[in-house]
Each structure stands twice: as C-alpha cells, then as structure tokens.
Design a protein around this motif. Structure first.
Motif, PDB file in Angstrom:
ATOM      1  N   THR A  33       0.839  -1.196   0.000  1.00 30.17           N
ATOM      2  CA  THR A  33       0.000   0.000   0.000  1.00 30.17           C
ATOM      3  C   THR A  33       0.877   1.249   0.000  1.00 30.17           C
ATOM      4  O   THR A  33       0.664   2.171  -0.807  1.00 30.17           O
ATOM      5  N   LEU A  34       1.874   1.280   0.870  1.00 33.26           N
ATOM      6  CA  LEU A  34       2.779   2.432   0.927  1.00 33.26           C
ATOM      7  C   LEU A  34       3.608   2.551  -0.350  1.00 33.26           C
ATOM      8  O   LEU A  34       3.733   3.642  -0.913  1.00 33.26           O
ATOM      9  N   ALA A  35       4.159   1.443  -0.835  1.00 34.73           N
ATOM     10  CA  ALA A  35       4.989   1.483  -2.046  1.00 34.73           C
ATOM     11  C   ALA A  35       4.180   1.959  -3.248  1.00 34.73           C
ATOM     12  O   ALA A  35       4.645   2.793  -4.036  1.00 34.73           O
ATOM     13  N   LEU A  36       2.959   1.452  -3.393  1.00 35.51           N
ATOM     14  CA  LEU A  36       2.122   1.859  -4.511  1.00 35.51           C
ATOM     15  C   LEU A  36       1.753   3.342  -4.391  1.00 35.51           C
ATOM     16  O   LEU A  36       1.745   4.068  -5.390  1.00 35.51           O
ATOM     17  N   ALA A  37       1.460   3.797  -3.187  1.00 37.46           N
ATOM     18  CA  ALA A  37       1.178   5.222  -2.976  1.00 37.46           C
ATOM     19  C   ALA A  37       2.362   6.077  -3.413  1.00 37.46           C
ATOM     20  O   ALA A  37       2.186   7.105  -4.092  1.00 37.46           O
ATOM     21  N   MET A  38       3.569   5.655  -3.048  1.00 35.42           N
ATOM     22  CA  MET A  38       4.771   6.407  -3.427  1.00 35.42           C
ATOM     23  C   MET A  38       4.927   6.467  -4.945  1.00 35.42           C
ATOM     24  O   MET A  38       5.246   7.522  -5.506  1.00 35.42           O
ATOM     25  N   ALA A  87      -1.329  14.254  -1.763  1.00 38.27           N
ATOM     26  CA  ALA A  87      -0.558  13.058  -2.090  1.00 38.27           C
ATOM     27  C   ALA A  87      -1.073  11.857  -1.296  1.00 38.27           C
ATOM     28  O   ALA A  87      -1.491  11.989  -0.142  1.00 38.27           O
ATOM     29  N   LEU A  88      -1.035  10.699  -1.912  1.00 38.24           N
ATOM     30  CA  LEU A  88      -1.493   9.481  -1.239  1.00 38.24           C
ATOM     31  C   LEU A  88      -0.645   9.158  -0.014  1.00 38.24           C
ATOM     32  O   LEU A  88      -1.174   8.726   1.009  1.00 38.24           O
ATOM     33  N   VAL A  89       0.657   9.367  -0.102  1.00 33.28           N
ATOM     34  CA  VAL A  89       1.535   9.060   1.036  1.00 33.28           C
ATOM     35  C   VAL A  89       1.165   9.932   2.229  1.00 33.28           C
ATOM     36  O   VAL A  89       1.095   9.445   3.365  1.00 33.28           O
ATOM     37  N   ALA A  90       0.895  11.200   2.000  1.00 35.64           N
ATOM     38  CA  ALA A  90       0.507  12.102   3.095  1.00 35.64           C
ATOM     39  C   ALA A  90      -0.822  11.657   3.705  1.00 35.64           C
ATOM     40  O   ALA A  90      -1.002  11.711   4.930  1.00 35.64           O
ATOM     41  N   ARG A  91      -1.741  11.198   2.864  1.00 40.21           N
ATOM     42  CA  ARG A  91      -3.038  10.733   3.369  1.00 40.21           C
ATOM     43  C   ARG A  91      -2.863   9.472   4.214  1.00 40.21           C
ATOM     44  O   ARG A  91      -3.521   9.322   5.240  1.00 40.21           O
ATOM     45  N   LEU A  92      -1.980   8.564   3.788  1.00 36.68           N
ATOM     46  CA  LEU A  92      -1.706   7.362   4.589  1.00 36.68           C
ATOM     47  C   LEU A  92      -1.083   7.730   5.931  1.00 36.68           C
ATOM     48  O   LEU A  92      -1.451   7.161   6.968  1.00 36.68           O
ATOM     49  N   ALA A  93      -0.143   8.667   5.912  1.00 33.25           N
ATOM     50  CA  ALA A  93       0.509   9.097   7.158  1.00 33.25           C
ATOM     51  C   ALA A  93      -0.507   9.715   8.112  1.00 33.25           C
ATOM     52  O   ALA A  93      -0.470   9.473   9.319  1.00 33.25           O
ATOM     53  N   ALA A  94      -1.436  10.515   7.565  1.00 34.43           N
ATOM     54  CA  ALA A  94      -2.463  11.136   8.409  1.00 34.43           C
ATOM     55  C   ALA A  94      -3.377  10.090   9.047  1.00 34.43           C
ATOM     56  O   ALA A  94      -3.767  10.221  10.209  1.00 34.43           O
ATOM     57  N   LYS A  95      -3.696   9.046   8.293  1.00 29.84           N
ATOM     58  CA  LYS A  95      -4.545   7.967   8.822  1.00 29.84           C
ATOM     59  C   LYS A  95      -3.821   7.190   9.919  1.00 29.84           C
ATOM     60  O   LYS A  95      -4.450   6.698  10.858  1.00 29.84           O
ATOM     61  N   ALA A  96      -2.503   7.080   9.810  1.00 24.11           N
ATOM     62  CA  ALA A  96      -1.716   6.307  10.776  1.00 24.11           C
ATOM     63  C   ALA A  96      -1.575   7.025  12.113  1.00 24.11           C
ATOM     64  O   ALA A  96      -1.254   6.399  13.124  1.00 24.11           O
ATOM     65  N   ARG A  97      -1.794   8.312  12.134  1.00 22.03           N
ATOM     66  CA  ARG A  97      -1.617   9.076  13.389  1.00 22.03           C
ATOM     67  C   ARG A  97      -2.706   8.823  14.355  1.00 22.03           C
ATOM     68  O   ARG A  97      -3.780   8.548  14.264  1.00 22.03           O
TER      69      ARG A  97
END
Length: 183
Positions: free
Chosen positions: A99-104, A173-183
């Motif tokens: 998921t993270l790699a594809l987002a990047m 960006a998708l990576v930023a959205r993933l990071a926000a969800k992880a918080r």
C-alpha cells in the motif's frame, strides 16, 4: 530492477509460486512468444525505461528483496497515462508495505517532475488483497474491462482503479493521506 536482483527475485518467486501463479501474466497459446530470461527482461525493461515507456521498481524491505512494481506501458502525448502492476512476497503480505509502495509510485507519476495525468491499477475481481490496497488508497473504481490480460492460462477480467493529477491536486498526495490515517 537490475540484473543483480535475479537471485533474490527468483528465490522469492519460487518460494511463493503457489500463491502468486494465479495472478501471474501468461502468454496466450499460439502467440509464438516465449517468456524472456530474467537478464533479458531486465535489459529490455531498462531500454524501455530510457525511452520513457516503462519504470521498473524493485521493492526492498530492510534491505531484503520483497517484490516488484512495474509501471507499463507509459503513454505520453495527449494521453499521459500509465498502468501499474505489482506483486509482493508472502512474508510482507498484509503489512501495508505494498500500500505504501504503490502510494509512493502513484504520487511520483502524477507529480510535475514526471507529469502523467492518469494512473490505472487493474485488478482481477477475485483478488481481494489487491482490491483492498486500491480501497485503502482511495483509488476511484472506474469499471470492469473484460478479458483485459492473459493471466494464469486464460483471458481474465480486471477492475480498473484510477487516480488523476486533478485528484492529487484536490486531495493531496497518497503518502501524506496514509501518514495522516496512521496518526
């Protein structure tokens, strides 16, 4: 991907063959084509990459070869789009790595430095794990393409998921959205 990835790539593919083979692209009978050797595949990929037609990525986790992401074909001109395919070794499955790699990769493709307008991810309707990756990334489900690709010995339907440059501009960006969800 480089020629030096052959041993870890081959080892991982052989170890996970039973799990991966049902999702693996295959050559249709009577095509007259043969699957290239790994070194030929890498050399051809790098030649295509130099022409801007392909981006091959080796996925490593803690320095260990874990899978692959391939952006192909890349189409320029008025389309400015690409399709992304991927696979990951079973040891990393379900850990969010793909998921993270594809987002990047998608973020990279849609940024001005590369400048694509649209990225597609085509997934077989019965591939629950890949469908979940697309869902977690919030990719837009665009529709079904019948018999899109020859997979594991037959023409297989695929559900296409899309992300555009406009969506990235509006949603971030998708990576930023993933990071926000992880918080």
């Amino acid at each position: 991907m480089s020629v030096s990835d052959e041993e870890p790539w081959s080892s991982l593919r052989q170890a996970d063959d039973a799990r991966l083979s049902r999702w693996e692209a295959s050559l249709p009978p009577g095509s007259g084509e043969q699957a290239p050797s790994f070194s030929r595949y890498v050399r051809r990929s790098w030649a295509q990459a130099r022409r801007g037609e392909v981006m091959p990525f080796a996925l490593e986790v803690d320095g260990v070869f874990a899978g692959q992401i391939t952006v192909s074909p890349i189409q320029w001109g008025s389309l400015r789009q690409a399709m992304v395919g991927y696979w990951i070794g079973g040891a990393w499955e379900g850990r969010g790595v793909m998921t993270l790699a594809l987002a990047m990769v998608i973020d990279h493709l849609l940024r001005p430095q590369v400048g694509l307008h649209r990225v597609e991810v085509a997934v077989r309707p019965d591939n629950a794990r890949s469908l979940a990756v697309c869902r977690r990334l919030g990719l837009e489900r665009e529709g079904l393409r019948r018999g899109l690709m020859h997979i594991d010995g037959e023409w297989a339907d695929h559900v296409v998921h899309v992300r555009t440059a406009e969506q990235m501009e509006a949603d971030g960006a998708l990576v930023a959205r993933l990071a926000a969800k992880a918080r």
